[in-house]
Design a protein around this motif. Structure first.
Motif, PDB file in Angstrom:
ATOM      1  N   GLY A  10       0.843  -1.186   0.000  1.00 18.63           N
ATOM      2  CA  GLY A  10       0.000   0.000   0.000  1.00 18.63           C
ATOM      3  C   GLY A  10       0.875   1.233   0.000  1.00 18.63           C
ATOM      4  N   ARG A  11       0.330   2.361   0.396  1.00 20.78           N
ATOM      5  CA  ARG A  11       1.110   3.607   0.354  1.00 20.78           C
ATOM      6  C   ARG A  11       2.363   3.537   1.214  1.00 20.78           C
ATOM      7  NH1 ARG A  11      -3.566   7.892   1.539  1.00 20.78           N
ATOM      8  NH2 ARG A  11      -4.202   6.147   2.855  1.00 20.78           N
ATOM      9  N   PHE A  12       2.231   2.999   2.428  1.00 15.27           N
ATOM     10  CA  PHE A  12       3.379   2.902   3.324  1.00 15.27           C
ATOM     11  C   PHE A  12       4.435   1.961   2.756  1.00 15.27           C
ATOM     12  CE2 PHE A  12       5.182   0.903   7.320  1.00 15.27           C
ATOM     13  CZ  PHE A  12       6.006   1.967   7.618  1.00 15.27           C
ATOM     14  N   GLY A  13       4.019   0.783   2.324  1.00 12.20           N
ATOM     15  CA  GLY A  13       4.953  -0.175   1.762  1.00 12.20           C
ATOM     16  C   GLY A  13       5.625   0.335   0.502  1.00 12.20           C
ATOM     17  N   ARG A  14       4.856   1.037  -0.315  1.00 12.36           N
ATOM     18  CA  ARG A  14       5.422   1.589  -1.550  1.00 12.36           C
ATOM     19  C   ARG A  14       6.523   2.602  -1.253  1.00 12.36           C
ATOM     20  NH1 ARG A  14       4.191   2.334  -6.935  1.00 12.36           N
ATOM     21  NH2 ARG A  14       4.781   4.349  -7.830  1.00 12.36           N
ATOM     22  N   HIS A  15       6.290   3.472  -0.275  1.00 13.75           N
ATOM     23  CA  HIS A  15       7.313   4.459   0.090  1.00 13.75           C
ATOM     24  C   HIS A  15       8.557   3.777   0.647  1.00 13.75           C
ATOM     25  CE1 HIS A  15       5.308   8.191  -0.800  1.00 13.75           C
ATOM     26  NE2 HIS A  15       4.238   7.835  -0.122  1.00 13.75           N
ATOM     27  N   ILE A  16       8.374   2.721   1.437  1.00  6.57           N
ATOM     28  CA  ILE A  16       9.529   1.978   1.946  1.00  6.57           C
ATOM     29  C   ILE A  16      10.332   1.405   0.783  1.00  6.57           C
ATOM     30  CG2 ILE A  16      10.254  -0.074   3.224  1.00  6.57           C
ATOM     31  CD1 ILE A  16       7.964   0.378   5.124  1.00  6.57           C
ATOM     32  N   ALA A  17       9.641   0.809  -0.167  1.00  2.50           N
ATOM     33  CA  ALA A  17      10.323   0.206  -1.319  1.00  2.50           C
ATOM     34  C   ALA A  17      11.129   1.235  -2.100  1.00  2.50           C
ATOM     35  CB  ALA A  17       9.293  -0.459  -2.234  1.00  2.50           C
ATOM     36  N   ALA A  29       9.439  -7.883  -2.964  1.00  4.83           N
ATOM     37  CA  ALA A  29       8.175  -7.282  -2.546  1.00  4.83           C
ATOM     38  C   ALA A  29       7.015  -8.241  -2.777  1.00  4.83           C
ATOM     39  CB  ALA A  29       7.934  -5.983  -3.308  1.00  4.83           C
ATOM     40  N   ILE A  30       6.109  -8.298  -1.795  1.00  5.25           N
ATOM     41  CA  ILE A  30       4.975  -9.222  -1.846  1.00  5.25           C
ATOM     42  C   ILE A  30       3.673  -8.462  -1.578  1.00  5.25           C
ATOM     43  CG2 ILE A  30       3.921 -11.272  -0.824  1.00  5.25           C
ATOM     44  CD1 ILE A  30       6.537 -11.846  -2.266  1.00  5.25           C
ATOM     45  N   ASP A  31       2.649  -8.766  -2.363  1.00  3.50           N
ATOM     46  CA  ASP A  31       1.313  -8.242  -2.084  1.00  3.50           C
ATOM     47  C   ASP A  31       0.298  -9.174  -2.745  1.00  3.50           C
ATOM     48  OD1 ASP A  31       0.193  -5.279  -1.090  1.00  3.50           O
ATOM     49  OD2 ASP A  31      -1.175  -6.309  -2.463  1.00  3.50           O
ATOM     50  N   CYS A  32      -0.917  -9.178  -2.206  1.00  2.65           N
ATOM     51  CA  CYS A  32      -1.947 -10.051  -2.773  1.00  2.65           C
ATOM     52  C   CYS A  32      -2.652  -9.412  -3.969  1.00  2.65           C
ATOM     53  CB  CYS A  32      -2.967 -10.432  -1.696  1.00  2.65           C
ATOM     54  SG  CYS A  32      -3.809  -9.022  -0.949  1.00  2.65           S
ATOM     55  N   LYS A  33      -2.383  -8.111  -4.215  1.00  2.00           N
ATOM     56  CA  LYS A  33      -3.033  -7.415  -5.323  1.00  2.00           C
ATOM     57  C   LYS A  33      -2.063  -7.225  -6.484  1.00  2.00           C
ATOM     58  CE  LYS A  33      -6.359  -4.886  -2.462  1.00  2.00           C
ATOM     59  NZ  LYS A  33      -6.905  -3.557  -2.095  1.00  2.00           N
ATOM     60  N   LEU A  41       7.314  -2.695  -9.402  1.00  2.00           N
ATOM     61  CA  LEU A  41       8.398  -3.384 -10.103  1.00  2.00           C
ATOM     62  C   LEU A  41       9.615  -2.503 -10.426  1.00  2.00           C
ATOM     63  CD1 LEU A  41       6.410  -5.746 -12.504  1.00  2.00           C
ATOM     64  CD2 LEU A  41       7.832  -6.403 -10.546  1.00  2.00           C
ATOM     65  N   PRO A  42       9.437  -1.221 -10.800  1.00  2.00           N
ATOM     66  CA  PRO A  42      10.630  -0.413 -11.111  1.00  2.00           C
ATOM     67  C   PRO A  42      11.530  -0.152  -9.907  1.00  2.00           C
ATOM     68  CG  PRO A  42       8.640   0.564 -12.050  1.00  2.00           C
ATOM     69  CD  PRO A  42       8.196  -0.502 -11.107  1.00  2.00           C
ATOM     70  N   TYR A  43      11.046  -0.399  -8.689  1.00  2.00           N
ATOM     71  CA  TYR A  43      11.791  -0.011  -7.495  1.00  2.00           C
ATOM     72  C   TYR A  43      12.336  -1.188  -6.692  1.00  2.00           C
ATOM     73  CZ  TYR A  43       9.104   4.173  -8.549  1.00  2.00           C
ATOM     74  OH  TYR A  43       8.527   5.238  -9.188  1.00  2.00           O
ATOM     75  N   VAL A  44      12.057  -2.410  -7.111  1.00  2.00           N
ATOM     76  CA  VAL A  44      12.474  -3.576  -6.326  1.00  2.00           C
ATOM     77  C   VAL A  44      13.236  -4.563  -7.198  1.00  2.00           C
ATOM     78  CG1 VAL A  44      10.549  -3.334  -4.707  1.00  2.00           C
ATOM     79  CG2 VAL A  44      10.286  -4.791  -6.733  1.00  2.00           C
ATOM     80  N   THR A  45      13.955  -5.467  -6.532  1.00  2.00           N
ATOM     81  CA  THR A  45      14.716  -6.491  -7.246  1.00  2.00           C
ATOM     82  C   THR A  45      13.792  -7.527  -7.854  1.00  2.00           C
ATOM     83  OG1 THR A  45      16.429  -6.195  -5.555  1.00  2.00           O
ATOM     84  CG2 THR A  45      16.644  -8.083  -7.027  1.00  2.00           C
ATOM     85  N   ASN A  46      12.752  -7.885  -7.106  1.00  2.00           N
ATOM     86  CA  ASN A  46      11.787  -8.873  -7.560  1.00  2.00           C
ATOM     87  C   ASN A  46      10.485  -8.649  -6.812  1.00  2.00           C
ATOM     88  OD1 ASN A  46      10.646 -10.999  -8.881  1.00  2.00           O
ATOM     89  ND2 ASN A  46      12.091 -12.555  -8.149  1.00  2.00           N
ATOM     90  N   ALA A  47       9.388  -9.145  -7.349  1.00  2.00           N
ATOM     91  CA  ALA A  47       8.086  -8.999  -6.694  1.00  2.00           C
ATOM     92  C   ALA A  47       7.196 -10.169  -7.081  1.00  2.00           C
ATOM     93  CB  ALA A  47       7.428  -7.677  -7.083  1.00  2.00           C
TER      94      ALA A  47
END
Length: 214
Positions: A10-17, A29-33, A41-47
């Motif tokens: 969500g917003r918090f997790g996205r800012h952390i990433a 990164a993991i999410d059910c949505k 995807l542009p900000y993490v190694t894998n999701a």
């Protein structure tokens, strides 16, 4: 560089990433949505899309291989609690979980969280301190009674030296650095003279700092 598992985008997790990406860490990164996963995807190694309360899914991620697991789930405390507990059972080295209230923090700590963060509570406190004063620009809380504040130089101090004002004796605070035009100077002596446009990093008790710079 650390290997970090981030659950909840969500917003918090996205800012952390995004901040972890800027710092150069490897993030799974993991999410059910699906839309949350696609956007990060542009900000993490894998999701991956997945349910973090599913033990088999979490086990497939190799939990013990991550230096830190961050549970950033915001709107479903039951899922956050289950995820936190499962992570610890599967060998997580360190679990940091999000809480909105003290009672949530207690449950999270009892069920595997090593540390708990309160994004809304911490931001609310920062905003209350920042915007209730004309001089305080930012602060870092060190414990319940001490903090580091970034403050404007009071007009009455301009042109005077630290020794002349005798800040430590007068206000029981310590000046750590002076910042001007984005440049930080940490070589502070009693002869350091304050100038217009400077900001200060000061350390002390909250009540002393707020009394001095309110």
């Amino acid at each position: 560089m650390k290997s970090i598992l981030l659950i909840g985008l969500g917003r918090f997790g996205r800012h952390i990433a995004m901040h972890l990406n800027q710092l150069g860490h490897q993030v799974m990164a993991i999410d059910c949505k699906e839309e949350h996963v696609d956007s990060i995807l542009p900000y993490v190694t894998n999701a991956q899309i997945g349910n973090s309360t599913n033990e088999d899914f979490l086990r497939s991620l190799g939990i013990s291989n991550y230096d830190v697991c961050i549970v950033a789930i915001g709107n479903d405390f039951q899922s956050s609690l289950e995820t936190t507990s499962l992570l610890k059972e599967l060998g997580a080295k360190m679990v940091v979980a999000r809480a909105a209230r003290d009672v949530q923090a207690k449950f999270l700590l009892r069920n595997g969280a090593d540390e708990v963060v309160y994004p809304e509570k911490q931001l609310a406190k920062w905003a209350a301190i920042r915007y209730s004063s004309d001089h305080i620009l930012d602060y870092i809380e060190l414990d319940e009674t001490h903090a580091i504040f970034e403050v404007n130089v009071p007009n009455a101090w301009i042109g005077k030296s630290i020794g002349e004002i005798d800040i430590r004796k007068m206000y029981n605070i310590n000046i750590l650095a002076v910042k001007q035009n984005g440049k930080l100077t940490m070589s502070i002596t009693p002869a350091t003279i304050f100038a217009k446009g400077q900001t200060l990093l000061v350390l002390g008790e909250n009540k002393s700092l707020q009394k001095c710079f309110h």
